[in-house]
Write a protein that holds these residues in place. Structure first.
Motif, mmCIF file in Angstrom:
data_model
loop_
_atom_site.group_PDB
_atom_site.id
_atom_site.type_symbol
_atom_site.label_atom_id
_atom_site.label_comp_id
_atom_site.label_asym_id
_atom_site.label_seq_id
_atom_site.Cartn_x
_atom_site.Cartn_y
_atom_site.Cartn_z
ATOM 1 N N ARG A 92 0.842 -1.206 0.000
ATOM 2 C CA ARG A 92 0.000 0.000 0.000
ATOM 3 C C ARG A 92 0.880 1.260 0.000
ATOM 4 N NH1 ARG A 92 -3.400 -2.480 4.066
ATOM 5 N NH2 ARG A 92 -2.745 -0.952 5.614
ATOM 6 N N PHE A 93 1.981 1.180 0.757
ATOM 7 C CA PHE A 93 2.877 2.341 0.850
ATOM 8 C C PHE A 93 3.553 2.611 -0.503
ATOM 9 C CE2 PHE A 93 7.182 4.041 1.639
ATOM 10 C CZ PHE A 93 6.825 5.282 2.178
ATOM 11 N N ILE A 94 4.033 1.509 -1.131
ATOM 12 C CA ILE A 94 4.773 1.662 -2.394
ATOM 13 C C ILE A 94 3.848 2.039 -3.548
ATOM 14 C CG2 ILE A 94 6.119 0.356 -4.146
ATOM 15 C CD1 ILE A 94 7.749 1.057 -1.675
ATOM 16 N N SER A 95 2.683 1.371 -3.593
ATOM 17 C CA SER A 95 1.836 1.539 -4.778
ATOM 18 C C SER A 95 0.798 2.641 -4.654
ATOM 19 C CB SER A 95 1.115 0.216 -5.088
ATOM 20 O OG SER A 95 2.069 -0.794 -5.282
ATOM 21 N N LEU A 96 0.496 3.053 -3.430
ATOM 22 C CA LEU A 96 -0.509 4.108 -3.297
ATOM 23 C C LEU A 96 0.075 5.381 -2.661
ATOM 24 C CD1 LEU A 96 -3.478 5.087 -3.416
ATOM 25 C CD2 LEU A 96 -3.734 4.199 -1.091
ATOM 26 N N THR A 97 0.614 5.194 -1.446
ATOM 27 C CA THR A 97 1.051 6.378 -0.688
ATOM 28 C C THR A 97 2.149 7.135 -1.424
ATOM 29 O OG1 THR A 97 0.564 5.130 1.312
ATOM 30 C CG2 THR A 97 1.818 7.159 1.585
ATOM 31 N N LEU A 98 3.189 6.434 -1.792
ATOM 32 C CA LEU A 98 4.352 7.104 -2.393
ATOM 33 C C LEU A 98 3.995 7.872 -3.677
ATOM 34 C CD1 LEU A 98 7.025 7.196 -1.034
ATOM 35 C CD2 LEU A 98 7.829 5.312 -2.449
ATOM 36 N N PRO A 99 3.270 7.219 -4.612
ATOM 37 C CA PRO A 99 2.886 7.986 -5.819
ATOM 38 C C PRO A 99 2.006 9.191 -5.492
ATOM 39 C CG PRO A 99 2.551 5.645 -6.173
ATOM 40 C CD PRO A 99 2.875 5.802 -4.733
ATOM 41 N N MET A 100 1.133 9.043 -4.492
ATOM 42 C CA MET A 100 0.227 10.139 -4.175
ATOM 43 C C MET A 100 0.948 11.323 -3.525
ATOM 44 S SD MET A 100 -2.764 9.358 -5.303
ATOM 45 C CE MET A 100 -3.923 10.454 -4.527
ATOM 46 N N ILE A 101 2.041 11.028 -2.841
ATOM 47 C CA ILE A 101 2.739 12.151 -2.187
ATOM 48 C C ILE A 101 3.967 12.591 -2.993
ATOM 49 C CG2 ILE A 101 1.939 11.500 0.140
ATOM 50 C CD1 ILE A 101 4.822 10.456 0.637
ATOM 51 N N ALA A 102 4.094 12.070 -4.214
ATOM 52 C CA ALA A 102 5.291 12.384 -5.025
ATOM 53 C C ALA A 102 5.543 13.889 -5.193
ATOM 54 C CB ALA A 102 5.202 11.695 -6.384
ATOM 55 N N PRO A 103 4.519 14.716 -5.461
ATOM 56 C CA PRO A 103 4.801 16.162 -5.577
ATOM 57 C C PRO A 103 5.372 16.729 -4.273
ATOM 58 C CG PRO A 103 2.626 15.632 -6.443
ATOM 59 C CD PRO A 103 3.104 14.401 -5.753
ATOM 60 N N GLY A 104 4.880 16.188 -3.158
ATOM 61 C CA GLY A 104 5.403 16.617 -1.846
ATOM 62 C C GLY A 104 6.867 16.243 -1.689
ATOM 63 N N ILE A 105 7.236 15.072 -2.212
ATOM 64 C CA ILE A 105 8.646 14.646 -2.120
ATOM 65 C C ILE A 105 9.522 15.644 -2.873
ATOM 66 C CG2 ILE A 105 10.307 12.829 -2.696
ATOM 67 C CD1 ILE A 105 8.054 10.783 -2.432
ATOM 68 N N THR A 106 9.057 16.018 -4.080
ATOM 69 C CA THR A 106 9.843 16.969 -4.878
ATOM 70 C C THR A 106 10.076 18.262 -4.093
ATOM 71 O OG1 THR A 106 8.780 16.074 -6.831
ATOM 72 C CG2 THR A 106 9.970 18.154 -7.105
ATOM 73 N N VAL A 107 9.007 18.799 -3.546
ATOM 74 C CA VAL A 107 9.110 20.063 -2.796
ATOM 75 C C VAL A 107 10.053 19.879 -1.603
ATOM 76 C CG1 VAL A 107 7.815 21.684 -1.351
ATOM 77 C CG2 VAL A 107 6.847 20.877 -3.501
ATOM 78 N N ASN A 108 9.850 18.783 -0.874
ATOM 79 C CA ASN A 108 10.633 18.575 0.347
ATOM 80 C C ASN A 108 12.123 18.362 0.062
ATOM 81 O OD1 ASN A 108 8.751 18.963 2.275
ATOM 82 N ND2 ASN A 108 8.080 16.834 2.341
ATOM 83 N N VAL A 109 12.417 17.603 -0.980
ATOM 84 C CA VAL A 109 13.832 17.381 -1.292
ATOM 85 C C VAL A 109 14.486 18.698 -1.706
ATOM 86 C CG1 VAL A 109 15.472 16.184 -2.799
ATOM 87 C CG2 VAL A 109 13.557 14.943 -1.851
ATOM 88 N N LEU A 110 13.723 19.499 -2.444
ATOM 89 C CA LEU A 110 14.280 20.805 -2.840
ATOM 90 C C LEU A 110 14.531 21.693 -1.621
ATOM 91 C CD1 LEU A 110 12.356 21.650 -6.122
ATOM 92 C CD2 LEU A 110 14.711 20.911 -5.863
ATOM 93 N N ILE A 111 13.597 21.648 -0.675
ATOM 94 C CA ILE A 111 13.788 22.442 0.552
ATOM 95 C C ILE A 111 15.040 21.934 1.293
ATOM 96 C CG2 ILE A 111 12.852 22.950 2.856
ATOM 97 C CD1 ILE A 111 10.057 22.863 1.596
ATOM 98 N N GLY A 112 15.154 20.619 1.403
ATOM 99 C CA GLY A 112 16.300 20.018 2.102
ATOM 100 C C GLY A 112 17.611 20.364 1.423
ATOM 101 N N LEU A 113 17.613 20.269 0.098
ATOM 102 C CA LEU A 113 18.838 20.578 -0.662
ATOM 103 C C LEU A 113 19.235 22.040 -0.488
ATOM 104 C CD1 LEU A 113 18.466 18.848 -4.148
ATOM 105 C CD2 LEU A 113 20.339 18.558 -2.541
#
Lengths: 292, 434
Positions: A199-220
């Motif tokens: 569920r985490f790999i196939s649903l959660t992760l794809p659904m929060i992908a835009p958030g990952i982009t934003v967060n990694v950019l903030i972290g970087l």
């Protein structure tokens, strides 16, 4: 009608464009120009071509600071995101202490980093720091690890403090993204018998992908431009081993009279940040296209 | 639609006026702006605000009461004091010079790179007409002069040296401070066996890490006038084997000393180093004859001593003379008269005596202040011909001196002394070539 709309649009866009031009683009262009001169910040100057850039790349302490900054930037981005996501997943559960935990995780980001640096300095002190004291009690031996006083540890200590300081806002963004996943989709995957991991790999992760982009950019961004923490914690020492590029720029510009070297270094830092950022955006867009 | 457009135009015009107002027009310097704020400051009844920039330790913590006293005596002058951590004071001045926001009075060190910058930019006032300058002896006035003009009211003069805890050295059998390098290291070894540190210093103060080299260069300069001349004029030919040997000895001794140095010394603020010394964790503190008051304040019961770094045999060792930091006046101040009144008051014999008492430092004005008992040997040192005027920040340029400290630290952790020497020589030659 379209022309009117266009003119109205121009009127609305003009203020921010003017502000950006005056306070951002013009100073950047001016800095780039001065990086090709021998200006010391005071008095006249002459054009020296690429000499400042050659000088900084021949300076071992600059190249070391550049490598160190990239390490801190990438490590901080990865670890901040892992911690932020983990805490967000934790807080996405039906916990009674959710509000309290959310506040606790967020507090490090509210503390001014210079204040945090002084607190951490006492926590990590090799002679009487709390961390060594706890470790000593835990192991029964006297532990005196020089967390911030040895080139072997200091960068990792800085990464750890950066992660601690940044995980709050990252967690909040992930939490918002997690709470945005439709309940019916979650229920559908459960009815289909998907495991938690699936569920985490196939649903959660794809659904929060835009958030990952934003967060990694903030972290970087936070990792690459890091200045206040190493400056307040160790002053770049010992032996320059915690000197980041921003600290090095400060040293060039203010501790000596080599302002033009500082400007050249700033430009290099900007280029590095842009390359790393665009590289990551390209990867994340591919991922988002592939999974969404 | 019409209303929206009208609103947009009005907002845009307002913003434009605001931006142009903020950016244009006033090309005055910061200090002139300060002056503009209080224009007519000299007129009776109007209050003039003077900005003063200094480091936390300059007045040993009594600046607030001094300012209060001054303001009570001069109701038309208000002092806006800005006290910064010691490690950031010259960086702050550097920025103020670059941005033309130099305060009316500000801390300088005669040998520091920023003092030259302030002078080049025309901010260093000639203090020869200030009445209080007459309180200093001629030699001190000369020592604090740039381009032939007295440029600062120094808080004191003295020597760089080592504050020591008499009881701690007595614990390892030393009733007198060690006179040789070997005896010094032996004391370190014995203290280490007792779980204590011999030495503590503060790496955050950039230039401090190189301080051991003042004695390396100084003791050689005592016996070789040619080296001394080359050193003071920054023209040392390090390719000469005998000069390279000075560096080698300096690096090796720095490393040796660090076996007995308190962990954290390379990244400490000076206040942390002082604290470790005052609490009896370290027996010796890299210091100078301007710290006595602060150290006694931290631990009034400590038996405080002061010694020269035993780098060379006593009769060949150098004494490192240092004119202390002080306050300079902004030559472009909008309130030159008030600044003069303030500095004359601050460095009148009466006020200076109060500062000396708080600092416990070595007086720069003949007949003013009492000598701290830990400095009783120092006047005799100053009578010798082994005084080297190697101020804390010169003659080697600041960034090269900082690099020397960094290379020496690198050697302490790992590395090869020959490589450290080569790195320093490259840095020295590069800076000098510029």
């Amino acid at each position: 009608m379209q022309k009117r709309m266009f003119i109205t649009g121009i009127f609305f866009v003009a203020p921010i464009t003017i502000i950006l031009a005056i306070f951002l683009f013009f100073p950047i262009l001016q800095s780039v120009y001065y990086s090709f001169t021998d200006w010391k910040g005071v008095g006249g100057y002459s054009f020296v071509g690429f000499s400042n850039y050659l000088d900084i790349f021949n300076d071992e302490s600059f190249t070391n600071a550049l490598k160190r900054t990239l390490l801190i930037g990438i490590a901080a981005a990865v670890l901040t995101n892992l911690c932020g996501l983990l805490f967000a997943l934790m807080l996405d559960q039906a916990l009674k202490t959710k509000s309290l935990l959310r506040a606790l995780f967020y507090i490090p980001n509210v503390i001014p980093i210079v204040v945090a640096a002084f607190v951490w300095r006492y926590m990590l002190d090799a002679n009487s720091g709390l961390l060594n004291e706890w470790l000593s009690k835990l192991t029964g031996d006297r532990i005196a690890i020089p967390w911030i006083d040895s080139p072997d540890y200091v960068v990792y200590s800085i990464i750890a403090i950066t992660v601690w300081q940044m995980w709050g806002p990252i967690m909040i963004i992930y939490l918002a993204a997690l709470q945005g996943i439709p309940q019916d989709m979650k229920e559908a995957t459960m009815i289909d018998g998907a495991s938690k991991w699936r569920r985490f790999i196939s649903l959660t992760l794809p659904m929060i992908a835009p958030g990952i982009t934003v967060n990694v950019l903030i972290g970087l961004a936070n990792g690459l431009r890091i200045f206040d923490l190493p400056f307040a914690l160790t002053g770049g020492g010992p032996a320059g081993s915690s000197e980041t590029l921003a600290v090095k720029i400060y040293r060039y510009a203010f501790s000596s009279t080599e302002l033009s070297l500082g400007l050249a270094s700033s430009f290099v830092l900007t280029i590095c940040a842009m390359v790393v950022t665009f590289f990551f955006i390209a990867i994340s867009r591919q991922y988002e296209k592939g999974v969404m | 639609m019409y209303k929206t457009k009208l609103l947009a135009i009005v907002m845009l015009l307002t913003l434009m006026v605001g931006i142009l107002g903020a950016c244009g027009g006033n090309a005055n310097t910061g200090s002139e702006e300060n002056g503009a704020k209080n224009s007519g400051g000299g007129k009776s009844g109007d209050k003039v605000e003077l900005s003063v920039l200094f480091a936390d330790s300059l007045f040993a913590g009594i600046h607030a009461e001094l300012i209060q006293e001054f303001e009570a005596a001069h109701p038309n002058i208000k002092i806006k004091a800005e006290s910064l951590p010691d490690s950031g004071i010259f960086d702050a001045l550097r920025i103020r010079v670059s941005t033309n926001e130099v305060p009316d009075a500000y801390q300088v060190n005669i040998g520091h790179i920023t003092t030259g910058l302030a002078n080049d930019a025309g901010y260093l006032a000639d203090l020869s007409s200030y009445e209080s300058m007459a309180g200093y002896s001629e030699s001190i006035r000369n020592a604090v002069s740039i381009d032939g003009k007295p440029a600062l009211f120094t808080l004191g003069v003295g020597v760089l040296g080592l504050a020591y805890n008499k009881d701690m050295l007595a614990e390892v059998g030393l009733s007198e401070p060690p006179k040789t390098w070997e005896a010094f290291m032996d004391a370190g070894k014995k203290l280490k066996e007792k779980g204590k540190d011999l030495f503590v210093y503060a790496g955050k103060g950039e230039t401090m890490m190189g301080n051991v080299f003042h004695w390396a260069f100084g003791s050689y300069a005592v016996k070789d006038p040619a080296f001394k001349e080359a050193y003071l004029s920054n023209k040392i030919d390090w390719s000469k084997p005998e000069y390279r040997a000075i560096l080698k000895e300096g690096f090796e001794r720095f490393k040796e000393l660090n076996q007995y140095t308190r962990v954290g010394s390379f990244t400490n603020e000076f206040t942390i180093a002082q604290q470790a010394f005052a609490e009896g964790d370290s027996a010796v503190l890299m210091s100078g004859t301007w710290e006595g008051g602060a150290l006694r304040k931290l631990n009034p019961d400590m038996k405080l001593g002061f010694m020269n770094m035993p780098y060379a045999a006593e009769d060949q060792n150098a004494y490192i003379f240092v004119p202390e930091d002080g306050l300079a006046a902004n030559a472009k101040s909008a309130h030159p008269e008030e600044t003069k009144i303030f500095l004359n008051w601050m460095f009148s014999k009466e006020t200076y005596a109060k500062i000396l008492k708080a600092k416990g430092s070595f007086s720069a004005m003949p007949g003013v202040g009492e000598l701290d008992e830990s400095y009783t040997d120092v006047p005799a040192w100053l009578e010798t011909d082994r005084i080297q005027s190697f101020a804390n920040t010169g003659p080697v340029p600041n960034n090269t001196w900082v690099a020397l400290g960094t290379f020496a630290q690198e050697l302490t952790f790992q590395g090869d002394v020959e490589k450290s020497i080569d790195k320093f020589i490259a840095e020295y030659n590069k800076t000098i070539a510029k």
